[in-house]
Design an enzyme around this catalytic site. Structure first.
Site, PDB file in Angstrom:
ATOM      1  N   GLU A  83       0.984  -1.200   0.015  1.00 37.44           N
ATOM      2  CA  GLU A  83      -0.020  -0.163  -0.052  1.00 37.44           C
ATOM      3  C   GLU A  83       0.822   1.287   0.087  1.00 37.44           C
ATOM      4  O   GLU A  83       0.695   2.364  -0.436  1.00 37.44           O
ATOM      5  CB  GLU A  83      -0.873   0.105   1.184  1.00 37.44           C
ATOM      6  CG  GLU A  83      -1.976  -1.143   1.387  1.00 37.44           C
ATOM      7  CD  GLU A  83      -2.842  -1.038   2.736  1.00 37.44           C
ATOM      8  OE1 GLU A  83      -3.919  -0.475   2.378  1.00 37.44           O
ATOM      9  OE2 GLU A  83      -2.141  -1.266   3.732  1.00 37.44           O
ATOM     10  N   GLU A  94      -6.820   6.678  10.879  1.00 39.44           N
ATOM     11  CA  GLU A  94      -6.944   7.521  12.114  1.00 39.44           C
ATOM     12  C   GLU A  94      -6.093   8.623  12.267  1.00 39.44           C
ATOM     13  O   GLU A  94      -6.570   9.525  12.654  1.00 39.44           O
ATOM     14  CB  GLU A  94      -7.351   6.347  13.231  1.00 39.44           C
ATOM     15  CG  GLU A  94      -8.195   5.543  13.266  1.00 39.44           C
ATOM     16  CD  GLU A  94      -7.881   4.228  12.630  1.00 39.44           C
ATOM     17  OE1 GLU A  94      -8.719   3.019  12.546  1.00 39.44           O
ATOM     18  OE2 GLU A  94      -6.915   4.048  11.643  1.00 39.44           O
ATOM     19  N   LYS A  98     -11.043   4.529   2.272  1.00 40.74           N
ATOM     20  CA  LYS A  98     -10.001   4.015   1.322  1.00 40.74           C
ATOM     21  C   LYS A  98     -10.743   3.193   0.428  1.00 40.74           C
ATOM     22  O   LYS A  98     -11.609   2.157   1.029  1.00 40.74           O
ATOM     23  CB  LYS A  98      -9.083   3.056   2.146  1.00 40.74           C
ATOM     24  CG  LYS A  98      -7.892   2.398   1.371  1.00 40.74           C
ATOM     25  CD  LYS A  98      -7.220   1.346   2.273  1.00 40.74           C
ATOM     26  CE  LYS A  98      -6.052   1.947   2.990  1.00 40.74           C
ATOM     27  NZ  LYS A  98      -5.140   1.370   3.565  1.00 40.74           N
TER      28      LYS A  98
END
Length: 123
Positions: A25, A76, A102
């Site tokens: 990612e 977060e 996402k």
């Protein structure tokens, strides 16, 4: 007229960013969508047609864009950074509701998005 509250919303701000726990990612990146509603003391803008009486939507977008460009492992953490910077940058902003989604998160199963929502106020 007594004004109870004024809410401004920026819908579906789309970004390509490198947030995520997995190394893949962080290398490849992903699509993210940000939704922001904020309540602000902008009552004078209802009577005076002047930008300085409100909060520039373009400036709000630029703050979010800058924070989205900083890679983080956790969504977060990203929403926390965005919220802190919004309150620091725009003194008229009193309360926010901020959602970071996402798209197509990398875990088993068909999931369109995973999201974190933060509601915060200045006080």
């Amino acid at each position: 007229m007594k004004i109870e509250a004024t809410k401004i919303t920026l819908h579906e701000m789309c970004f390509y960013a490198y947030h995520g726990v997995f190394a893949q990612e962080q290398r490849v990146g992903n699509h993210f969508i940000v939704e922001l509603s904020f309540w602000a003391d902008i009552a004078e803008s209802l009577h005076r047609d002047e930008l300085e009486e409100t909060i520039s939507y373009a400036e709000v977008y630029e703050v979010i864009k800058a924070e989205m460009a900083i890679p983080s492992r956790l969504l977060e953490h990203v929403v926390g950074r965005i919220a802190e910077r919004l309150f620091a940058t725009f003194p008229r902003m009193q309360r926010i509701a901020l959602t970071l989604s996402k798209c197509n998160p990398p875990f088993p199963g068909e999931v369109q998005s995973a999201a974190v929502t933060l509601e915060a106020s200045r006080s």
